[in-house]
Write an enzyme that holds these catalytic residues in place. Structure first.
Site, mmCIF file in Angstrom:
data_model
loop_
_atom_site.group_PDB
_atom_site.id
_atom_site.type_symbol
_atom_site.label_atom_id
_atom_site.label_comp_id
_atom_site.label_asym_id
_atom_site.label_seq_id
_atom_site.Cartn_x
_atom_site.Cartn_y
_atom_site.Cartn_z
ATOM 1 N N THR A 33 0.814 -1.262 -0.057
ATOM 2 C CA THR A 33 -0.204 -0.147 -0.046
ATOM 3 C C THR A 33 0.974 1.243 0.020
ATOM 4 O O THR A 33 0.452 2.375 -0.756
ATOM 5 C CB THR A 33 -0.997 -0.044 1.211
ATOM 6 O OG1 THR A 33 -1.757 -1.035 1.191
ATOM 7 C CG2 THR A 33 -1.839 1.285 1.175
ATOM 8 N N LYS A 131 -14.639 -2.070 16.525
ATOM 9 C CA LYS A 131 -14.858 -2.204 18.063
ATOM 10 C C LYS A 131 -14.806 -0.710 18.656
ATOM 11 O O LYS A 131 -15.451 -0.694 19.600
ATOM 12 C CB LYS A 131 -14.230 -3.486 18.757
ATOM 13 C CG LYS A 131 -14.268 -3.526 20.323
ATOM 14 C CD LYS A 131 -13.258 -4.498 20.664
ATOM 15 C CE LYS A 131 -13.610 -4.651 22.297
ATOM 16 N NZ LYS A 131 -12.873 -5.791 22.871
ATOM 17 N N HIS A 267 -51.558 -13.844 -7.655
ATOM 18 C CA HIS A 267 -51.475 -14.305 -6.407
ATOM 19 C C HIS A 267 -50.449 -15.499 -6.654
ATOM 20 O O HIS A 267 -50.651 -16.704 -6.030
ATOM 21 C CB HIS A 267 -52.699 -14.782 -5.825
ATOM 22 C CG HIS A 267 -53.866 -13.762 -5.603
ATOM 23 N ND1 HIS A 267 -53.470 -12.750 -4.948
ATOM 24 C CD2 HIS A 267 -55.012 -13.562 -6.154
ATOM 25 C CE1 HIS A 267 -54.649 -11.825 -5.004
ATOM 26 N NE2 HIS A 267 -55.505 -12.415 -5.805
ATOM 27 N N ASN A 404 -52.614 -28.798 -6.206
ATOM 28 C CA ASN A 404 -52.864 -29.735 -7.338
ATOM 29 C C ASN A 404 -53.322 -28.624 -8.623
ATOM 30 O O ASN A 404 -54.034 -27.985 -8.607
ATOM 31 C CB ASN A 404 -54.129 -30.502 -7.212
ATOM 32 C CG ASN A 404 -53.617 -31.485 -6.188
ATOM 33 O OD1 ASN A 404 -52.781 -32.114 -6.269
ATOM 34 N ND2 ASN A 404 -54.843 -32.069 -5.491
ATOM 35 N N ARG A 424 -57.546 -33.300 -7.687
ATOM 36 C CA ARG A 424 -57.042 -32.966 -8.946
ATOM 37 C C ARG A 424 -58.081 -32.779 -9.732
ATOM 38 O O ARG A 424 -58.147 -31.959 -10.626
ATOM 39 C CB ARG A 424 -56.141 -34.248 -9.181
ATOM 40 C CG ARG A 424 -55.307 -33.806 -10.361
ATOM 41 C CD ARG A 424 -54.057 -34.819 -10.716
ATOM 42 N NE ARG A 424 -53.352 -34.255 -9.602
ATOM 43 C CZ ARG A 424 -52.368 -33.381 -9.749
ATOM 44 N NH1 ARG A 424 -52.151 -32.592 -10.539
ATOM 45 N NH2 ARG A 424 -51.487 -33.055 -8.463
#
Length: 500
Positions: A33, A131, A267, A404, A424
């Site tokens: 750096t 911290k 929906h 179903n 079904r």
């Protein structure tokens, strides 16, 4: 102000430091750096002046030293100041640190690269500074630079609220870093789902409301690429929880179609879907498939919205419109509908597993996949090529319909959809009722096996031409026998696409 800098991602760093140079007294940094800063005419001291070493173990140890961490964790009280003075340690007012790119390294699937890109010192610096946020400003991502620059410009110091935000961001980023290491390393070493589930959501969006107006709701991202959270809202009021669920259902459905397709959702289940040669026709067909249900609906398109299609939409009550691209004139027209939520969204499917919350726990499963290995003709009568295309279309639709589920389709357009019933045959009767006169000549797709021949009898009575279903019932022979009697082509996929 004394700053400690150790960064992998150097984007924006030089500009930031130059912009706050009047507030800087000293800069310390790790070797790489410091070299970068000096190349860009910024004076900086090597952290080795504090620790007594450049680095150890090939760079694995650089900043892990009391001279560094005492300066970060000092409470700035009398006792702390005396201890730092005793050892000739300096305190730090700011820590700028970001981490080795572990996620990028994991994409190489090279275990050694993954391990070497697990940051230890940087993560410790970030956590220590977070911290002690009251005394130390921690910048853990280049995204933080602007906030700090603005705080200094406005207040002449980094105010406590900015410090709190920076500290919380640092803890969030360090937590996600550990999550990514665990998840990706576990998968690399074991090739399976980890024993513990960690999910990182970020970029919170406050939604208009939840399933009902008195419920609070939020949306979080889990990545930067897929789905509605990464879509761009181009128009309309805030999204609600239900809008998001419906939009997600529409998007995941339309993504399964390669042909030009329009998907209308109510929906979380489709009310009309159509594939056609033009987007305009696909939308018109999907709307007319059940125009009664298509009121206040969500629509998803898998092609760029053009002006012809927009003209068909302008007088419809649409809650949410989703498409990958928009012609400028079409977008301008629809933006006149101020409440219409328009979302530009990628059509690329999310490969990650699906997660759902339950009381006291979380469910996870792989994504539903409609594709079958082999389509098996079980009847003595074959379907025509055109009917086979409709069967394939109906099968894709039924995979996205609540069980179903029974779906009738004709000419790559839904005719009637029966969903969410406990019986079904009841779902089939609803689909037939919704389809009306259009039922004749359609095909049927069932998301799970047809348990009795009553469904076949109902198909025959209403002129339904072919059936596709998973098969696997103990009464399959009865269903096959009845299809042969009525000369109805019957195909088994050997794969259930049950959607609760």
């Amino acid at each position: 102000m004394r700053i400690l800098i150790s960064v992998y991602d150097k984007a924006g760093l030089v500009d930031f430091l130059n912009s706050i140079s009047n507030y800087i007294d000293e800069i310390y940094g790790t070797e790489g750096t410091v070299k970068y800063l000096k190349e860009n005419n910024i004076k900086a001291n090597n952290s080795s002046l504090l620790t007594g070493f450049d680095d150890l173990l090939g760079g694995r140890v650089k900043t892990l030293h009391p001279a560094i961490f005492s300066g970060i964790l000092s409470k700035r009280d009398t006792e702390s100041n005396e201890q730092l003075k005793k050892y000739n340690y300096k305190d730090f007012d700011m820590v700028i640190c970001n981490l080795y790119p572990f996620v990028e390294a994991s994409k190489t699937n090279d275990l050694q690269k993954m391990i070497e890109n697990i940051d230890i010192g940087g993560l410790s610096l970030i956590r220590a500074a977070a911290k002690n946020y009251k005394n130390v400003a921690v910048l853990s991502n280049p995204d933080d630079y602007e906030m700090v620059k603005d705080a200094l410009k406005e207040n002449g110091e980094i105010d406590i609220k900015t410090r709190e935000i920076l500290g919380l961001r640092a803890f969030s980023r360090s937590a996600n870093y550990d999550i990514q290491i665990y998840n990706r390393l576990y998968h690399k070493l074991n090739g399976s789902q980890p024993e513990e589930l960690f999910i990182y959501g970020y970029g919170r969006s406050d939604l208009r409301y939840g399933e009902n107006p008195d419920q609070e709701a939020y949306m979080f991202k889990t990545d930067e690429k897929y789905g509605i959270p990464n879509g761009i809202q181009l128009n309309g009021k805030e999204l609600s929880y239900n809008n998001i669920l419906d939009a997600n259902a529409a998007l995941e459905t339309v993504q399964d179609f390669d042909d030009i397709t329009s998907v209308i959702i109510k929906h979380r289940s489709p009310s009309g879907i159509s594939s056609a040669d033009t987007l305009k026709d696909a939308f018109i067909n999907s709307y007319n498939a059940d125009s009664e249900s298509a009121y206040g609906f969500v629509v998803a398109l898998n092609r760029k919205l053009d002006m012809d299609t927009a003209m068909e939409m302008k007088n419809k009550f649409i809650e949410v419109l989703i498409a990958p691209e928009f012609d400028s004139d079409a977008l301008k027209l629809l933006k006149k509908k101020k409440n219409l939520r328009i979302i530009k969204c990628s059509m690329e499917k999310d490969p990650e597993k699906a997660v759902a919350s339950i009381s006291g726990g979380i469910l996870m499963q792989s994504k539903l996949n409609y594709r079958y290995e082999n389509l098996e003709l079980k009847s003595s009568t074959e379907a025509s090529d055109a009917k086979l295309k409709d069967l394939e279309f109906a099968w894709k639709v039924v995979a996205h319909t609540k069980s179903n589920a029974m779906v009738l389709a004709k000419n790559r357009t839904t005719v009637g959809i029966g969903a969410g019933q406990t019986s079904r045959i009841e779902s089939l009767k609803i689909a037939i009722e919704r389809g009306g006169e259009n039922v004749k000549g359609s095909v049927l797709a069932s998301d799970a096996f047809i348990p009795f021949d009553d469904s076949v009898i109902e198909c025959y009575k209403n002129g339904i031409d072919a059936i596709i279903q998973p098969g696997g019932s103990i009464r399959d022979d009865d269903v096959i026998k009845r299809c042969n009697e009525y000369k109805i082509p019957l195909y088994f996929t050997g794969k259930r696409v049950f959607l609760h």
